[in-house]
Design a protein around this motif. Structure first.
Motif, short mmCIF file in Angstrom:
data_model
loop_
_atom_site.label_atom_id
_atom_site.label_comp_id
_atom_site.label_asym_id
_atom_site.label_seq_id
_atom_site.Cartn_x
_atom_site.Cartn_y
_atom_site.Cartn_z
N ALA A 128 11.32 -30.34 54.03
CA ALA A 128 11.94 -29.39 54.79
C ALA A 128 13.22 -28.73 54.38
N PHE A 129 13.42 -27.57 54.32
CA PHE A 129 14.86 -27.15 53.70
C PHE A 129 15.93 -27.71 54.54
N GLN A 130 16.00 -28.12 55.79
CA GLN A 130 17.13 -28.86 56.39
C GLN A 130 17.09 -30.14 55.84
N ASP A 131 16.28 -30.75 55.31
CA ASP A 131 16.34 -31.95 54.56
C ASP A 131 16.84 -32.09 53.39
N LEU A 132 16.71 -31.04 52.64
CA LEU A 132 17.09 -30.74 51.35
C LEU A 132 18.66 -30.20 51.28
N GLU A 133 18.62 -29.14 52.03
CA GLU A 133 19.89 -28.37 51.76
C GLU A 133 21.21 -29.20 51.94
N VAL A 134 21.30 -30.34 52.60
CA VAL A 134 22.53 -31.20 52.73
C VAL A 134 22.71 -31.64 51.65
N PHE A 135 21.96 -31.86 50.55
CA PHE A 135 22.57 -32.62 49.50
C PHE A 135 22.95 -31.73 48.23
N PRO A 136 22.75 -30.43 47.78
CA PRO A 136 23.71 -29.78 46.75
C PRO A 136 25.02 -29.56 47.22
N PRO A 137 25.73 -29.25 48.34
CA PRO A 137 27.00 -29.34 48.78
C PRO A 137 27.70 -30.54 48.47
N GLN A 138 26.90 -31.62 48.79
CA GLN A 138 27.71 -33.17 48.50
C GLN A 138 27.63 -33.28 47.11
N TRP A 139 26.57 -32.89 46.21
CA TRP A 139 26.70 -33.03 44.90
C TRP A 139 27.80 -32.16 44.32
N CYS A 140 28.05 -31.16 44.65
CA CYS A 140 29.06 -30.31 43.95
C CYS A 140 30.59 -30.80 44.52
N LYS A 141 30.57 -31.37 45.78
CA LYS A 141 31.80 -32.01 46.12
C LYS A 141 32.14 -33.18 45.10
N ALA A 142 31.08 -34.00 44.80
CA ALA A 142 31.20 -35.36 44.09
C ALA A 142 31.49 -34.73 42.72
N LEU A 143 30.96 -33.96 42.07
CA LEU A 143 31.29 -33.43 40.73
C LEU A 143 32.77 -32.86 40.80
N ASN A 144 33.20 -32.13 41.80
CA ASN A 144 34.49 -31.44 41.84
C ASN A 144 35.56 -32.83 41.86
N GLU A 145 35.06 -33.94 42.22
CA GLU A 145 36.00 -35.11 42.32
C GLU A 145 35.96 -35.95 41.18
N GLY A 146 35.00 -35.63 40.23
CA GLY A 146 34.72 -36.09 38.70
C GLY A 146 33.55 -36.96 38.80
N HIS A 147 33.00 -37.27 39.66
CA HIS A 147 31.79 -38.12 39.37
C HIS A 147 30.77 -37.62 38.65
N SER A 148 30.08 -38.43 38.20
CA SER A 148 28.82 -38.22 37.33
C SER A 148 27.39 -38.05 38.08
N VAL A 149 26.43 -37.64 37.60
CA VAL A 149 25.23 -37.60 38.18
C VAL A 149 24.46 -38.98 38.40
N GLU A 150 24.70 -39.79 37.51
CA GLU A 150 24.47 -41.27 37.57
C GLU A 150 25.12 -41.85 38.79
N TRP A 151 26.36 -41.51 39.09
CA TRP A 151 26.99 -42.17 40.20
C TRP A 151 26.55 -41.58 41.66
N MET A 152 26.31 -40.25 41.40
CA MET A 152 25.95 -39.64 42.62
C MET A 152 24.54 -40.10 43.21
N LEU A 153 23.65 -40.17 42.28
CA LEU A 153 22.16 -40.87 42.54
C LEU A 153 22.25 -42.45 42.71
N GLY A 154 23.13 -43.09 42.31
CA GLY A 154 23.43 -44.52 42.56
C GLY A 154 24.26 -44.88 43.55
N ASP A 155 25.54 -45.38 43.19
CA ASP A 155 26.46 -45.91 43.85
C ASP A 155 27.13 -44.86 44.96
#
Length: 140
Positions: free
Chosen positions: A67-94
């Protein structure tokens, strides 16, 4: 069922966008500023992300997209992590931002694709960096 929910959300969002784009006529003789031909209205990031997921036909969601409610929470969190300088590998791992829910999961290759869809929709300024990281890792 989830596909129906996602489709209903998309239809509602698109209809709402169309309704707000409609205007009423005006009787004043002042010329109105016309948008340039190259200007496009910004897309709703949720609609853009959801459309990309629907069209991708990811193997992880062969029996139904979460459901979109389950998926929609992730992109803003990914963007926040990228803004903080994290990598995709970090986001999907640690970072603990792997797209998974109580009753659904995502294969790693599809998770990379979801991150790219989310970044393109929610924080496009990071698209080139994410694409480069995924290409360097052999995931894209």
């Amino acid at each position: 069922m989830r596909h129906t929910t996602t489709t209903a959300l998309l239809a509602t969002l698109l209809l709402a966008g169309a309704a707000t784009g409609c205007g009423s006529g005006s009787s004043d003789d002042k010329p109105r500023a016309q948008p340039s031909a190259s200007a496009t209205p910004p897309a709703n990031p949720l609609v853009q992300f959801t459309n990309a997921v629907n069209h991708a036909q990811l193997e992880s969601y062969a029996t139904g997209i979460p459901a979109f409610q389950d998926l929609e929470v992730f992109p803003p969190q990914w963007c926040k992590a990228l803004n903080e300088g994290h990598s995709v590998e970090w986001m999907l791992g640690d970072g603990g931002l792997y797209p998974v829910g109580q009753d659904w999961g995502t294969k790693k290759a599809d998770a990379y694709q979801l991150v790219l869809f989310g970044v393109k929709a929610y924080c496009p300024k990071h698209t080139a960096a994410v694409t480069a990281e995924l290409r360097a890792s052999g995931e894209y």
